[in-house]
Design a protein around this motif. Sequence first.
Motif, mmCIF file in Angstrom:
data_model
loop_
_atom_site.group_PDB
_atom_site.id
_atom_site.type_symbol
_atom_site.label_atom_id
_atom_site.label_comp_id
_atom_site.label_asym_id
_atom_site.label_seq_id
_atom_site.Cartn_x
_atom_site.Cartn_y
_atom_site.Cartn_z
ATOM 1 N N GLN A 99 49.315 22.435 47.115
ATOM 2 C CA GLN A 99 48.858 21.041 47.144
ATOM 3 C C GLN A 99 47.689 20.805 46.187
ATOM 4 N N ARG A 102 48.847 20.512 42.366
ATOM 5 C CA ARG A 102 49.916 19.598 41.957
ATOM 6 C C ARG A 102 49.496 18.744 40.765
ATOM 7 N N TRP A 130 56.116 14.634 47.622
ATOM 8 C CA TRP A 130 55.644 14.730 46.240
ATOM 9 C C TRP A 130 56.614 13.940 45.372
ATOM 10 N N PHE A 133 57.403 14.898 41.737
ATOM 11 C CA PHE A 133 58.213 16.092 41.528
ATOM 12 C C PHE A 133 59.693 15.740 41.441
#
Length: 266
Positions: A99, A102, A130, A133
């Motif tokens: 986390q 990221r 996310w 992503f």
Amino acid sequence: MKKITIVFLLVILFPIFVFSQDGYPANYAKEPRFKALICYDPSAEPDHVKFDKNAIEFFHKLSYGEGFLYDVTESLDDYPYERLKEYSILIMLNALPSQNRRDDFQKYMENGGGWLGFHASAFNNEQTNWAWFNEFLGCGPFLCNNWPPQPAQVQCDITTHSVTKTLPEIFVAPASEFYQWNPSPREDKDVRVLLSITPANYPFGIKDVVNFGDFPIVWTNTRYRMVYLNMGHGSEGFIDATQNLLFTNAFRWVVSQDPQGDPFKK
């Protein structure tokens, strides 16, 4: 003795006399061409770790003669953006950034970083939380998978791409657990699906059976310098020459697209 020495020198120097710099067929590196960072999680499920360790050895062999330098890490926690950007390619073996890294990973990719991801390095579902992503991968979250791992007939969807042009149009990939995604990456206009499991495999699986659906397993999202490879489960990932060639091609292609220039042409 003097005569032998002269003959020996002529043999050694002959290519220099015969070929100009542009005409000589080989390009020998005078120094390491680039740097790679390999990341894996030793606490992951055992069959992922088996693949990861085989992969590290595979990339180690590709580095013979210091054609490139590489580092191996068990986490990206010690790699903020300023450190990540030293690497031309980040190889993620069944691992995701934590986390707190990221944003650094996103910045790395949005500024021309290279990514070669295997298997669970793209695993995401509704709990991942996310959104970027999914944009990066060019597909929706994980949908389903076959189980147990088994070989699969696969096809090259684009036969002219540098990643696939030296591969058979159809071949059998070694046993693995393969993930299916929804929506499929093929629905993203910027994604180029390079390899997919053929419908001839259906029903695909023994315990967990996939019966239908588009099943890409190798692709690139052209918005980024990346290739995703669905393989990555168990100890058979590197037993097949064709699949090894696929991995090598993908690795080389991502590196060759470095915004600082193709290091293989230097």
